[in-house]
Design a protein around this motif. Structure first.
Motif, mmCIF file in Angstrom:
data_model
loop_
_atom_site.group_PDB
_atom_site.id
_atom_site.type_symbol
_atom_site.label_atom_id
_atom_site.label_comp_id
_atom_site.label_asym_id
_atom_site.label_seq_id
_atom_site.Cartn_x
_atom_site.Cartn_y
_atom_site.Cartn_z
ATOM 1 N N ALA B 47 0.832 -1.208 0.000
ATOM 2 C CA ALA B 47 0.000 0.000 0.000
ATOM 3 C C ALA B 47 0.864 1.255 0.000
ATOM 4 C CB ALA B 47 -0.911 -0.001 1.214
ATOM 5 N N ASN B 51 1.697 3.835 -3.312
ATOM 6 C CA ASN B 51 1.377 5.247 -3.241
ATOM 7 C C ASN B 51 2.598 6.123 -3.450
ATOM 8 O OD1 ASN B 51 -1.360 6.262 -2.666
ATOM 9 N ND2 ASN B 51 -1.336 4.519 -1.298
ATOM 10 N N LEU B 52 3.782 5.606 -3.082
ATOM 11 C CA LEU B 52 4.985 6.411 -3.278
ATOM 12 C C LEU B 52 5.451 6.354 -4.720
ATOM 13 C CD1 LEU B 52 7.022 5.614 -0.058
ATOM 14 C CD2 LEU B 52 5.893 7.723 -0.664
ATOM 15 N N ALA B 54 3.504 5.554 -7.543
ATOM 16 C CA ALA B 54 2.550 5.987 -8.560
ATOM 17 C C ALA B 54 2.193 7.453 -8.406
ATOM 18 C CB ALA B 54 1.296 5.124 -8.486
ATOM 19 N N THR B 55 3.216 8.311 -8.250
ATOM 20 C CA THR B 55 2.914 9.722 -8.026
ATOM 21 C C THR B 55 2.980 10.538 -9.295
ATOM 22 O OG1 THR B 55 5.212 10.147 -7.585
ATOM 23 C CG2 THR B 55 3.811 9.694 -5.703
ATOM 24 N N ALA B 62 -2.286 13.839 -15.170
ATOM 25 C CA ALA B 62 -2.129 12.496 -14.617
ATOM 26 C C ALA B 62 -1.738 11.506 -15.704
ATOM 27 C CB ALA B 62 -3.438 12.057 -13.985
ATOM 28 N N GLN B 69 -4.612 5.845 -8.633
ATOM 29 C CA GLN B 69 -4.565 6.314 -7.244
ATOM 30 C C GLN B 69 -5.636 7.365 -6.990
ATOM 31 O OE1 GLN B 69 -2.510 3.630 -6.510
ATOM 32 N NE2 GLN B 69 -2.313 4.996 -4.764
ATOM 33 N N GLU B 70 -5.801 8.281 -7.972
ATOM 34 C CA GLU B 70 -6.783 9.343 -7.773
ATOM 35 C C GLU B 70 -8.204 8.806 -7.750
ATOM 36 O OE1 GLU B 70 -6.271 12.529 -10.522
ATOM 37 O OE2 GLU B 70 -4.133 12.614 -10.099
ATOM 38 N N TYR B 73 -8.756 7.454 -4.348
ATOM 39 C CA TYR B 73 -8.946 8.612 -3.465
ATOM 40 C C TYR B 73 -10.364 9.154 -3.593
ATOM 41 C CZ TYR B 73 -7.899 13.141 -1.338
ATOM 42 O OH TYR B 73 -7.900 14.230 -0.537
ATOM 43 N N TYR B 97 -9.230 5.869 4.813
ATOM 44 C CA TYR B 97 -8.404 5.527 3.651
ATOM 45 C C TYR B 97 -7.450 4.392 3.988
ATOM 46 C CZ TYR B 97 -5.598 6.491 -0.519
ATOM 47 O OH TYR B 97 -4.956 6.383 -1.719
ATOM 48 N N ILE B 101 -7.666 0.610 2.279
ATOM 49 C CA ILE B 101 -6.562 0.075 1.469
ATOM 50 C C ILE B 101 -6.003 -1.189 2.117
ATOM 51 C CG2 ILE B 101 -4.265 0.596 0.598
ATOM 52 C CD1 ILE B 101 -6.131 2.241 -0.817
#
Lengths: 48, 192
Positions: B47, B51-52, B54-55, B62, B69-70, B73, B97, B101
């Motif tokens: 998790a 998130n780190l 797929a920035t 995007a 990821q968005e 969210y 959140y 996840i």
């Protein structure tokens, strides 16, 4: 049912508790604010 | 390469000790890394690392990774704003959140053959459901005081039926703890 053998109950709960706390901390401090900044940037650009 | 045949379908859910430290200090302290601990750690790492990674380097436009990821969210954000409160409920968003996840990735890891389904353990699911409901009750009393009991009174109910309905609502409130935990674990265990 191996789920009901109480030998490692505390082990599971401790692992789950520590990992959830760590995840909540990292998400709320480092990861989720990045989303907010990104959405904020998009709003700002469309208002220019 | 051979795989050992399973004796019973429930054997795959057995918790095994992988590494342990058995020290005769502090009242026979035993610290062990079990397979459920390993898999919970793996899912938390997935998790966080996802998130780190797929920035999309904080770019405004995007790519497909950051769209995934968005969309997660946005899904959880709509749950929080619809179910809790549109403005004040966002305070609890990081908690919801992380919980969402964590459970999602644990369930997905449980689907991989010859891996371990952590959420099939009643201890884990009951721990999560009982702590969340207990925390929600404490927060309810903190924020609303004694008005919190109005949760047990359905809107527009006749005064004669009130004692019965309050009892039923109270029992259903308590049963929610059990049903939330039981449903997840029973669905993961289910053998088809």
């Amino acid at each position: 049912m191996p789920q009901l053998v109480p030998f490692y109950f505390l082990n599971q709960i401790t692992f789950a508790f520590i990992l959830l706390i760590v995840m909540i901390y990292i998400f709320s401090k480092y990861i989720l604010p990045r989303f907010v900044r990104l959405f904020n940037t998009r709003v700002f650009i469309t208002k220019l | 390469m051979t795989f050992a045949p399973l004796e019973s379908p429930l054997d795959q859910f057995e918790i095994r000790n992988l590494l342990s430290l058995d020290a005769p200090i502090l009242a026979n302290l035993q610290i062990s890394l079990t397979n459920i601990g390993l898999y919970l750690t793996i899912s938390a790492s997935i998790a966080l690392v996802l998130n780190l990674l797929a920035t999309n380097y904080n770019k405004v436009i995007a790519n497909s990774w950051s769209i995934s990821q968005e969309s997660i969210y946005a899904t959880i954000h709509s749950i929080v704003t619809n179910q809790i409160n549109a403005n004040k409920g966002q305070m609890y968003f990081p908690f919801i959140y992380a919980l969402f996840i964590f459970i999602l990735i644990n369930n997905l890891i449980g689907m991989v053959p010859y891996s371990f389904a952590s959420t099939s353990h009643f201890t884990l699911t009951f721990f999560i459901s009982f702590t969340v409901v207990l925390g929600a009750t404490i927060l309810g009393f903190q924020n609303h005081g004694l008005k919190f009991f109005s949760l047990f009174v359905p809107a527009g109910c006749p005064i004669g039926l009130l004692p019965l309905l309050v009892l039923i609502e109270f029992i259903s409130y308590l049963a929610r703890n059990v049903s939330l935990g039981l449903r997840l674990a029973a669905n993961i265990i289910r053998w088809e």
